[in-house]
Design an enzyme around this catalytic site. Structure first.
Site, short mmCIF file in Angstrom:
data_model
loop_
_atom_site.label_atom_id
_atom_site.label_comp_id
_atom_site.label_asym_id
_atom_site.label_seq_id
_atom_site.Cartn_x
_atom_site.Cartn_y
_atom_site.Cartn_z
N ARG A 78 -11.71 1.62 -9.29
CA ARG A 78 -10.85 2.80 -9.50
C ARG A 78 -11.07 3.37 -10.90
O ARG A 78 -11.62 2.67 -11.77
CB ARG A 78 -9.38 2.40 -9.32
CG ARG A 78 -9.09 2.07 -7.87
CD ARG A 78 -7.62 1.99 -7.59
NE ARG A 78 -7.43 1.79 -6.16
CZ ARG A 78 -6.30 1.92 -5.51
NH1 ARG A 78 -5.22 2.24 -6.17
NH2 ARG A 78 -6.22 1.73 -4.21
N LEU A 95 10.86 -20.49 -4.54
CA LEU A 95 9.80 -19.66 -3.96
C LEU A 95 8.51 -19.77 -4.76
O LEU A 95 8.53 -19.71 -5.99
CB LEU A 95 10.27 -18.20 -3.98
CG LEU A 95 9.23 -17.15 -3.57
CD1 LEU A 95 9.01 -17.15 -2.06
CD2 LEU A 95 9.66 -15.75 -4.03
N ASP A 133 0.83 -1.20 0.00
CA ASP A 133 0.00 0.00 0.00
C ASP A 133 0.87 1.26 0.00
O ASP A 133 1.98 1.24 0.53
CB ASP A 133 -0.90 -0.03 1.25
CG ASP A 133 -2.06 0.94 1.14
OD1 ASP A 133 -2.29 1.49 0.04
OD2 ASP A 133 -2.74 1.15 2.16
N GLY A 134 0.33 2.31 -0.58
CA GLY A 134 0.99 3.62 -0.51
C GLY A 134 1.59 4.09 -1.83
O GLY A 134 2.28 5.11 -1.85
N ASN A 135 1.32 3.38 -2.92
CA ASN A 135 1.87 3.81 -4.22
C ASN A 135 1.35 5.18 -4.61
O ASN A 135 2.11 6.03 -5.11
CB ASN A 135 1.47 2.82 -5.32
CG ASN A 135 2.05 1.44 -5.12
OD1 ASN A 135 2.91 1.25 -4.27
ND2 ASN A 135 1.56 0.47 -5.88
N ARG A 145 -5.21 -2.12 8.44
CA ARG A 145 -6.42 -2.86 8.04
C ARG A 145 -6.00 -4.08 7.23
O ARG A 145 -4.94 -4.11 6.64
CB ARG A 145 -7.28 -2.00 7.08
CG ARG A 145 -7.96 -0.82 7.66
CD ARG A 145 -8.90 -0.24 6.61
NE ARG A 145 -8.18 0.37 5.51
CZ ARG A 145 -7.71 1.62 5.50
NH1 ARG A 145 -7.88 2.37 6.56
NH2 ARG A 145 -7.09 2.10 4.45
N LEU A 146 -6.95 -5.03 7.15
CA LEU A 146 -6.70 -6.24 6.34
C LEU A 146 -7.25 -6.05 4.92
O LEU A 146 -6.80 -6.72 3.98
CB LEU A 146 -7.37 -7.43 7.05
CG LEU A 146 -6.88 -8.83 6.76
CD1 LEU A 146 -5.36 -8.93 6.78
CD2 LEU A 146 -7.46 -9.80 7.78
N TRP A 166 2.94 7.93 -2.50
CA TRP A 166 4.33 8.09 -2.90
C TRP A 166 4.41 9.01 -4.13
O TRP A 166 5.24 9.92 -4.19
CB TRP A 166 4.92 6.71 -3.22
CG TRP A 166 6.37 6.68 -3.57
CD1 TRP A 166 7.42 6.44 -2.74
CD2 TRP A 166 6.94 6.87 -4.88
NE1 TRP A 166 8.60 6.48 -3.43
CE2 TRP A 166 8.34 6.74 -4.75
CE3 TRP A 166 6.41 7.14 -6.15
CZ2 TRP A 166 9.22 6.87 -5.82
CZ3 TRP A 166 7.28 7.29 -7.22
CH2 TRP A 166 8.67 7.14 -7.05
N ARG A 188 -0.51 8.95 -10.27
CA ARG A 188 -0.59 7.73 -9.43
C ARG A 188 0.12 6.54 -10.09
O ARG A 188 0.76 5.73 -9.41
CB ARG A 188 -2.06 7.38 -9.17
CG ARG A 188 -2.79 8.38 -8.27
CD ARG A 188 -4.23 7.95 -8.08
NE ARG A 188 -4.33 6.62 -7.52
CZ ARG A 188 -4.17 6.32 -6.23
NH1 ARG A 188 -3.92 7.29 -5.36
NH2 ARG A 188 -4.28 5.08 -5.81
N HIS A 244 2.66 3.29 -8.93
CA HIS A 244 2.52 1.84 -9.16
C HIS A 244 3.76 1.29 -9.88
O HIS A 244 4.24 0.20 -9.58
CB HIS A 244 1.27 1.55 -9.98
CG HIS A 244 -0.01 1.90 -9.27
ND1 HIS A 244 -0.24 1.54 -7.96
CD2 HIS A 244 -1.11 2.58 -9.67
CE1 HIS A 244 -1.43 1.98 -7.60
NE2 HIS A 244 -1.98 2.61 -8.60
N GLU A 270 -12.03 -4.98 -5.24
CA GLU A 270 -12.51 -3.59 -5.08
C GLU A 270 -11.76 -2.62 -6.00
O GLU A 270 -12.28 -1.57 -6.38
CB GLU A 270 -12.34 -3.13 -3.62
CG GLU A 270 -13.26 -3.80 -2.61
CD GLU A 270 -12.81 -5.21 -2.20
OE1 GLU A 270 -11.62 -5.57 -2.41
OE2 GLU A 270 -13.66 -5.97 -1.67
#
Ligand code: FPP
Length: 244
Positions: free
Chosen positions: A75, A135, A24-26, A198-199, A29, A37, A41, A71
């Site tokens: 956007r 991984l 979160d926070g792109n 938050r989740l 930033w 925005r 990303h 969700e």
């Protein structure tokens, strides 16, 4: 900016087996720099590369990245289109290196809703890396925890309708088996960047006993040192799973 002092390497015997990250926070930033925005990303994509590499190097088995939520479809269209483009670019640019390092790519979510070309590229990457043993990179795309539960209920109902399942046999473990990736264990640690606590509909069933690590650092600034800091803190915690 990544914050704080140099971190020690965590104890490899006590790593989270499955790490989940809410990136979160792109947007913030980018805003702080007067950029659109999507530039945030795009910068976030660099952090993805770093964190995937670091997790592979230190021996984390499963990494789930919350890359696009159900969700997020709400956007503005230009942002959604841009995020699909970034996903395509990331996969096309990184697949050789990821495959070379033994990373196995899987996806969780209603991926058939993704933009057509991005979906095709994603499916190709999943197929190409399906036998890799390193991984496991689980990309949560068009993902929602409630949607995942609704999809599990649908799948269970079909089994009941076809006479294959007795509803009395439904228990927690059977529900887990009907989630998108039942072979992936529940996350031991969930990191959320950007100061939000938050989740946001991420792995809501699987996170019942997860540890949480919240940091003010915005996702495009989150680097290896921040990852190490979160792992060191995790290793200092006592997990009791409801027992004493
Ligand atoms: C949340 O930040 C981030 C997203 C909705 C998208 C995450 C996508 C990336 C990190 C791009 C690359 C990912 C992959 C897997 C290639 P936000 O936009 O909600 O930030 P804000 O809360 O500051 O507005």
């Amino acid at each position: 900016m990544t914050s704080g002092s140099k971190q020690e390497l965590p104890d490899i015997k006590n790593l989270p087996v499955h790490l989940g990250v809410i990136m979160d926070g792109n947007g913030r930033w980018a805003k702080k720099r007067g950029l659109p925005r999507l530039a945030g990303h795009r910068a976030g994509m660099k952090s993805v590369k770093q964190i995937v590499n670091s997790c592979g190097e230190i021996g984390i088995r499963y990494l789930t990245l919350y890359a696009f939520s159900v969700e997020n479809w709400l956007r503005p269209k230009a942002e959604v289109t841009g995020l699909m483009r970034i996903l395509r670019e990331y996969l096309l640019k990184e697949i050789d290196e990821l495959d070379g390092k033994g990373v196995k790519i899987v996806a969780s979510g209603r991926i058939d809703d993704l933009e057509k070309t991005a979906l095709k590229i994603l499916k190709d990457c999943i197929k190409r890396t399906q036998h890799n043993k390193g991984l496991v990179l689980n990309l949560a795309l068009s993902y929602g925890g409630r949607a995942e539960l609704a999809d599990a209920v649908k799948s269970l109902s079909k089994d009941i309708k076809s006479g294959y399942l007795n509803p009395d046999k439904i228990d927690e473990s059977l529900i887990s088996k009907h989630l998108y990736h039942p072979e992936i264990p529940d996350p031991d640690l969930i990191i959320r960047t950007s100061g939000e606590h938050r989740l946001s509909n991420f792995l809501i069933w699987q996170s019942a006993y997860s540890e949480f690590y919240f940091t003010e650092v915005l996702w495009p600034d989150f680097g290896k040192e921040d990852l190490m800091r979160s792992l060191n803190e995790y290793q200092g915690r006592e997990r009791r799973f409801g027992r004493i």
